[in-house]
Every structure is written in C-alpha cells, then in structure tokens.
Design an enzyme around this catalytic site. Structure first.
Site, PDB file in Angstrom:
ATOM      1  N   GLY A  10       0.823  -1.213   0.000  1.00 41.39           N
ATOM      2  CA  GLY A  10       0.000   0.000   0.000  1.00 41.39           C
ATOM      3  C   GLY A  10       0.856   1.261   0.000  1.00 41.39           C
ATOM      4  O   GLY A  10       2.092   1.197   0.031  1.00 41.39           O
ATOM      5  N   GLN A  11       0.200   2.417  -0.018  1.00 39.67           N
ATOM      6  CA  GLN A  11       0.997   3.649  -0.124  1.00 39.67           C
ATOM      7  C   GLN A  11       1.861   3.883   1.113  1.00 39.67           C
ATOM      8  O   GLN A  11       3.021   4.272   0.986  1.00 39.67           O
ATOM      9  CB  GLN A  11       0.209   4.898  -0.473  1.00 39.67           C
ATOM     10  CG  GLN A  11      -1.221   4.976  -0.179  1.00 39.67           C
ATOM     11  CD  GLN A  11      -1.836   6.339  -0.535  1.00 39.67           C
ATOM     12  OE1 GLN A  11      -1.307   7.091  -1.352  1.00 39.67           O
ATOM     13  NE2 GLN A  11      -2.954   6.639   0.079  1.00 39.67           N
ATOM     14  N   VAL A  12       1.333   3.621   2.300  1.00 42.12           N
ATOM     15  CA  VAL A  12       2.160   3.816   3.503  1.00 42.12           C
ATOM     16  C   VAL A  12       3.172   2.676   3.639  1.00 42.12           C
ATOM     17  O   VAL A  12       4.329   2.900   4.013  1.00 42.12           O
ATOM     18  CB  VAL A  12       1.279   3.950   4.764  1.00 42.12           C
ATOM     19  CG1 VAL A  12       2.131   4.014   6.022  1.00 42.12           C
ATOM     20  CG2 VAL A  12       0.398   5.199   4.667  1.00 42.12           C
ATOM     21  N   ASP A  35      -1.758 -12.667   4.555  1.00 43.21           N
ATOM     22  CA  ASP A  35      -3.090 -12.120   4.774  1.00 43.21           C
ATOM     23  C   ASP A  35      -3.225 -11.852   6.275  1.00 43.21           C
ATOM     24  O   ASP A  35      -3.241 -12.792   7.075  1.00 43.21           O
ATOM     25  CB  ASP A  35      -4.130 -13.140   4.295  1.00 43.21           C
ATOM     26  CG  ASP A  35      -5.555 -12.693   4.576  1.00 43.21           C
ATOM     27  OD1 ASP A  35      -5.755 -11.710   5.314  1.00 43.21           O
ATOM     28  OD2 ASP A  35      -6.478 -13.352   4.053  1.00 43.21           O
ATOM     29  N   ALA A  59      -4.866  -2.367   5.594  1.00 43.04           N
ATOM     30  CA  ALA A  59      -6.191  -1.939   6.057  1.00 43.04           C
ATOM     31  C   ALA A  59      -7.193  -2.063   4.923  1.00 43.04           C
ATOM     32  O   ALA A  59      -6.825  -2.149   3.751  1.00 43.04           O
ATOM     33  CB  ALA A  59      -6.149  -0.478   6.535  1.00 43.04           C
ATOM     34  N   THR A 100      -6.925   6.479  11.988  1.00 39.42           N
ATOM     35  CA  THR A 100      -7.494   7.506  11.115  1.00 39.42           C
ATOM     36  C   THR A 100      -8.261   8.606  11.848  1.00 39.42           C
ATOM     37  O   THR A 100      -8.807   8.368  12.935  1.00 39.42           O
ATOM     38  CB  THR A 100      -8.454   6.816  10.116  1.00 39.42           C
ATOM     39  OG1 THR A 100      -9.165   7.803   9.376  1.00 39.42           O
ATOM     40  CG2 THR A 100      -9.477   5.957  10.829  1.00 39.42           C
ATOM     41  N   TYR A 124     -16.095   2.338   8.007  1.00 38.82           N
ATOM     42  CA  TYR A 124     -14.626   2.427   8.013  1.00 38.82           C
ATOM     43  C   TYR A 124     -14.139   2.990   9.351  1.00 38.82           C
ATOM     44  O   TYR A 124     -13.270   2.414  10.004  1.00 38.82           O
ATOM     45  CB  TYR A 124     -14.161   3.311   6.846  1.00 38.82           C
ATOM     46  CG  TYR A 124     -12.682   3.651   6.868  1.00 38.82           C
ATOM     47  CD1 TYR A 124     -11.715   2.703   6.557  1.00 38.82           C
ATOM     48  CD2 TYR A 124     -12.257   4.945   7.204  1.00 38.82           C
ATOM     49  CE1 TYR A 124     -10.367   3.027   6.582  1.00 38.82           C
ATOM     50  CE2 TYR A 124     -10.911   5.272   7.224  1.00 38.82           C
ATOM     51  CZ  TYR A 124      -9.972   4.310   6.916  1.00 38.82           C
ATOM     52  OH  TYR A 124      -8.631   4.635   6.953  1.00 38.82           O
ATOM     53  N   TRP A 149      -5.946  11.912   5.261  1.00 39.73           N
ATOM     54  CA  TRP A 149      -5.810  12.427   3.885  1.00 39.73           C
ATOM     55  C   TRP A 149      -4.442  12.068   3.279  1.00 39.73           C
ATOM     56  O   TRP A 149      -3.711  12.938   2.779  1.00 39.73           O
ATOM     57  CB  TRP A 149      -5.983  13.951   3.881  1.00 39.73           C
ATOM     58  CG  TRP A 149      -7.350  14.461   4.241  1.00 39.73           C
ATOM     59  CD1 TRP A 149      -8.273  13.882   5.083  1.00 39.73           C
ATOM     60  CD2 TRP A 149      -7.954  15.683   3.789  1.00 39.73           C
ATOM     61  NE1 TRP A 149      -9.386  14.672   5.183  1.00 39.73           N
ATOM     62  CE2 TRP A 149      -9.226  15.780   4.402  1.00 39.73           C
ATOM     63  CE3 TRP A 149      -7.535  16.707   2.945  1.00 39.73           C
ATOM     64  CZ2 TRP A 149     -10.083  16.861   4.176  1.00 39.73           C
ATOM     65  CZ3 TRP A 149      -8.387  17.782   2.727  1.00 39.73           C
ATOM     66  CH2 TRP A 149      -9.647  17.849   3.326  1.00 39.73           C
TER      67      TRP A 149
HETATM   68  N1  LIG Z   1      -5.304   6.772   2.686  1.00 37.83           N
HETATM   69  C1  LIG Z   1      -5.720   7.660   3.569  1.00 37.83           C
HETATM   70  O1  LIG Z   1      -6.155   8.765   3.234  1.00 37.83           O
HETATM   71  C2  LIG Z   1      -5.651   7.348   5.042  1.00 37.83           C
HETATM   72  C3  LIG Z   1      -6.137   8.290   5.969  1.00 37.83           C
HETATM   73  C4  LIG Z   1      -6.059   7.994   7.323  1.00 37.83           C
HETATM   74  C5  LIG Z   1      -5.539   6.788   7.745  1.00 37.83           C
HETATM   75  N2  LIG Z   1      -5.098   5.876   6.840  1.00 37.83           N
HETATM   76  C6  LIG Z   1      -4.596   4.601   7.318  1.00 37.83           C
HETATM   77  O2  LIG Z   1      -3.266   4.458   6.870  1.00 37.83           O
HETATM   78  C7  LIG Z   1      -2.964   3.062   6.716  1.00 37.83           C
HETATM   79  C8  LIG Z   1      -2.343   2.811   5.360  1.00 37.83           C
HETATM   80  O3  LIG Z   1      -3.265   3.216   4.365  1.00 37.83           O
HETATM   81  P1  LIG Z   1      -2.844   3.424   2.838  1.00 37.83           P
HETATM   82  O4  LIG Z   1      -3.275   4.778   2.458  1.00 37.83           O
HETATM   83  O5  LIG Z   1      -1.435   2.993   2.643  1.00 37.83           O
HETATM   84  O6  LIG Z   1      -3.855   2.390   2.173  1.00 37.83           O
HETATM   85  P2  LIG Z   1      -3.661   1.453   0.888  1.00 37.83           P
HETATM   86  O7  LIG Z   1      -2.770   2.104  -0.096  1.00 37.83           O
HETATM   87  O8  LIG Z   1      -5.069   1.080   0.503  1.00 37.83           O
HETATM   88  O9  LIG Z   1      -2.905   0.194   1.476  1.00 37.83           O
HETATM   89  C9  LIG Z   1      -3.541  -0.786   2.232  1.00 37.83           C
HETATM   90  C10 LIG Z   1      -2.862  -2.085   1.891  1.00 37.83           C
HETATM   91  O10 LIG Z   1      -3.451  -3.126   2.676  1.00 37.83           O
HETATM   92  C11 LIG Z   1      -3.433  -4.284   1.854  1.00 37.83           C
HETATM   93  N3  LIG Z   1      -4.367  -5.305   2.316  1.00 37.83           N
HETATM   94  C12 LIG Z   1      -5.692  -5.387   2.092  1.00 37.83           C
HETATM   95  N4  LIG Z   1      -6.187  -6.498   2.662  1.00 37.83           N
HETATM   96  C13 LIG Z   1      -5.135  -7.151   3.227  1.00 37.83           C
HETATM   97  C14 LIG Z   1      -5.000  -8.358   3.941  1.00 37.83           C
HETATM   98  N5  LIG Z   1      -6.071  -9.124   4.224  1.00 37.83           N
HETATM   99  N6  LIG Z   1      -3.771  -8.730   4.369  1.00 37.83           N
HETATM  100  C15 LIG Z   1      -2.686  -7.959   4.097  1.00 37.83           C
HETATM  101  N7  LIG Z   1      -2.750  -6.801   3.423  1.00 37.83           N
HETATM  102  C16 LIG Z   1      -3.968  -6.397   2.997  1.00 37.83           C
HETATM  103  C17 LIG Z   1      -3.832  -3.764   0.496  1.00 37.83           C
HETATM  104  O11 LIG Z   1      -3.502  -4.706  -0.499  1.00 37.83           O
HETATM  105  P3  LIG Z   1      -4.357  -4.771  -1.866  1.00 37.83           P
HETATM  106  O12 LIG Z   1      -4.111  -3.446  -2.538  1.00 37.83           O
HETATM  107  O13 LIG Z   1      -3.802  -5.934  -2.566  1.00 37.83           O
HETATM  108  O14 LIG Z   1      -5.789  -4.914  -1.445  1.00 37.83           O
HETATM  109  C18 LIG Z   1      -3.001  -2.488   0.419  1.00 37.83           C
HETATM  110  O15 LIG Z   1      -1.728  -2.746  -0.151  1.00 37.83           O
HETATM  111  C19 LIG Z   1      -4.288   2.330   6.964  1.00 37.83           C
HETATM  112  O16 LIG Z   1      -4.317   1.888   8.293  1.00 37.83           O
HETATM  113  C20 LIG Z   1      -5.338   3.407   6.773  1.00 37.83           C
HETATM  114  O17 LIG Z   1      -6.510   3.130   7.492  1.00 37.83           O
HETATM  115  C21 LIG Z   1      -5.141   6.128   5.492  1.00 37.83           C
END
Ligand SMILES: NC(=O)c1ccc[n+]([C@@H]2O[C@H](COP(=O)([O-])OP(=O)(O)OC[C@H]3O[C@@H](n4cnc5c(N)ncnc54)[C@H](OP(=O)(O)O)[C@@H]3O)[C@@H](O)[C@H]2O)c1
Length: 288
Positions: A10-12, A35, A59, A100, A124, A149
């Site tokens: 994922g992005q983080v 998983d 997530a 979040t 969520y 964000w």
């Molecule tokens: N994005 C935002 O704006 C935001 C804001 C506040 C907080 N956050 C938090 O920041 C954290 C990182 O978010 P992000 O933006 O990096 O999100 P992201 O890019 O959607 O990354 C989430 C990753 O989790 C993976 N994933 C999904 N199901 C899984 C599973 N069962 N086992 C292992 N990996 C799995 C996804 O893989 P697939 O792509 O293959 O499904 C994806 O690579 C999360 O906790 C999120 O709640 C994000």
C-alpha cells in the site's frame, strides 16, 4: 534492527520501506505474502522474521465500499490489528499501528486531541476504532498513530485522481466544506520510524502541517502541477457543498488533528502540506 511491514504494497507500506533507517533490515510482506486476517499466518510471519518492530500498514481503505461490506472491513480493520499486536508482544517486538481521523465525528471546530471522545460516522471509522482497541488490548504498549488524507506518488489517492481528471476535463466540482490536512505518505513514514524508535506508546496524531478543504487541495494540485509542467491547460475548479456530492459513507466535516504532543516528541513540526505536495509532484514528474 529488524522490522516487519504488513501491508507493504500500500501507499504507507511502500513509503515505510522507502524511508527505512539505513541500519534497518526489512521484511516487507504484501497481501499476497501474508493475509493479516489469518491469525496463523500472522503468527508464523512474526515468528519466522523475529523482528524488533512490526508495522501494520494493511487496512480496508475503501471507505464507501465498507458501508456494504462491514464484515470484511471489521475483519481487516477491527480484528486483524489485535492478531498482529498479540503476536508481536508474544515475540517481544514493538507493534506500530496506523489509524485515522475518521474515528471522530467531525462536528468540532478545533483540532482533535488524541484523548478526545471518538464517535465514528462510517463503517470504516467504526472498524478502525475497533482495531485501535483490539491492538491496545492485546499489547498495552502498542503505538497507534492516527493520520489523515494520505497521498503518495503511487497508489490510489486524491492527488493522482485529480491529475488524471485535470488532464481530461475542463471543469471540476470539488467539496469545499470538509476540512482536514493532506499528508504525504513519506512524511508520515519518517514520523512512524522515529516514533517507533522512541519510548512512545498509546495513541498519537500525525499529519503534515496546515489545514485545507478538498477544494483548496485541488486548486493547489492544479497550481503546483502546472508550475512543474505536469499540466498544460486551465481547468475551472468550482467549490461545492458535500450535500451536492453524496457518498455512501459519511465523512467528518472537520477532521484536523492536534499533533502538538507528537511534534514535541519528534523535535519539531511536520512540513506544511503544500511543501510536501510539491515534493510529491516532483517525484511524479521524475517517475514520468
Ligand atoms: N489513505 C488515507 O487517506 C488514510 C487516511 C487515514 C488513515 N489511513 C490509514 O493508513 C494506513 C495505510 O493506508 P494506505 O493509504 O497505505 O492504504 P492502501 O494504499 O489502501 O494500502 C492498504 C494495503 O493493505 C493491503 N491489504 C488489504 N487487505 C489485506 C489483507 N487481508 N492482508 C494484508 N494486506 C492487505 C492492500 O492490499 P491490496 O491493494 O492488494 O488490497 C493495500 O496494499 C491504513 O491503516 C489506513 O486506514 C489512510
């Protein structure tokens, strides 16, 4: 020092790998490698890696889809952090979890502090709050960092969506009554590494500095991308209220986080979001 990253695709997750300290030995596991909803797989991964610290960047982040898939969101956001925290504690590893701004209802008008009452308005947000509680119950020393964000040069995020739309359309309408703080994933990741290496535990808040509406963010993306030559033509960007852009999930109107304690622990504030936006756009230009 050895660190294991769950959700490494994922992005983080990617930003954590990219910003890792030079002395860090990384085990980066994406969804296909582990998983995190599978307790046995999580326990095995942590036992095999024997890390000093474990980051959960996995997530269920599809905020609107979560409204119609609450069980899947609860498994991933609500239960899995408890699995990872428990297995980390059993292995003697520090557990770092990301949460979040959506745990708050967004009716406030001053930045939310880590101890302020939570009141999620979406599946969520509710499942992410369950995850915080599950992690803290399994490991009271777990570090939980709420952010907001998030965007990066890769992945699914507002900046990349806007760049695409701005290259295709002449007019865009963007919500102007939701206020928060855009946060560059590498900025968050550096803070996560730093906090992980400190004594910090419990709930912390981290975003970049400043505040913006989605409309402000879109206008800034257009201005900065045009200045960098990523966009060539004008786009009419019009502010609209959230009621004119209905979504399945309710979003907080005001979700600025109070970062003062975290910034004090880190030795200073984060860069302003607009500075980091420029850095991200330069990276996008560099990547072609
Ligand atoms: N994005 C935002 O704006 C935001 C804001 C506040 C907080 N956050 C938090 O920041 C954290 C990182 O978010 P992000 O933006 O990096 O999100 P992201 O890019 O959607 O990354 C989430 C990753 O989790 C993976 N994933 C999904 N199901 C899984 C599973 N069962 N086992 C292992 N990996 C799995 C996804 O893989 P697939 O792509 O293959 O499904 C994806 O690579 C999360 O906790 C999120 O709640 C994000």
């Amino acid at each position: 020092m050895k660190a294991l990253i769950f959700g490494a695709g994922g992005q983080v997750g990617r930003a954590l790998a990219a910003t890792a300290p030079a002395d860090a030995q990384l085990v980066a596991l994406d969804r296909s490698s582990c998983d995190v909803t599978d307790l046995e797989a999580v326990t095995r991964a942590i036992r095999d890696a024997a890390p000093d610290m474990v980051f959960n960047a996995a997530a269920y982040t599809a905020v609107d889809r979560a409204e119609s898939e609450p069980e899947a969101a609860a498994r991933l956001n609500g239960a899995a952090p408890g699995f990872m925290a428990g297995a980390s504690k059993a292995a003697g590893a520090r557990f770092v979890h990301i949460s979040t701004d959506f745990v708050f209802n967004g009716t406030g008008g001053t930045p939310y502090r880590p101890g302020d009452p939570t009141d999620p308005q979406s599946v969520y947000g509710a499942t992410k709050l369950q995850g915080e509680q599950a992690a803290a119950a399994a490991d009271p020393d777990a570090l939980i960092v709420r952010t907001a964000w998030v965007y990066a040069a890769q992945g699914a995020n507002f900046v990349l969506t806007m760049l695409r739309f701005m290259g295709e359309r002449e007019r865009l309408t963007i919500v102007s009554d939701q206020i928060g703080t855009p946060t560059f994933a590498p900025s968050l990741s550096r803070a996560l590494w730093s906090l992980a290496g400190s004594q910090a535990s419990g709930i912390h808040h981290y975003t970049d500095a400043g505040v913006a509406s989605w409309y402000d963010f879109a206008v800034a993306i257009h201005e900065e991308a045009t200045a960098l030559g990523l966009l060539q033509r004008p786009v009419a960007i019009m502010p609209i209220p959230s009621v004119d852009y209905p979504t399945p999930a309710r979003r907080p109107a005001f979700s600025v986080l109070d970062k003062s304690a975290t910034w004090a622990a880190l030795g200073g504030p984060a860069p302003h979001w607009r500075v980091n936006l420029r850095t991200c756009l330069e990276e996008i230009r560099h990547n072609g």
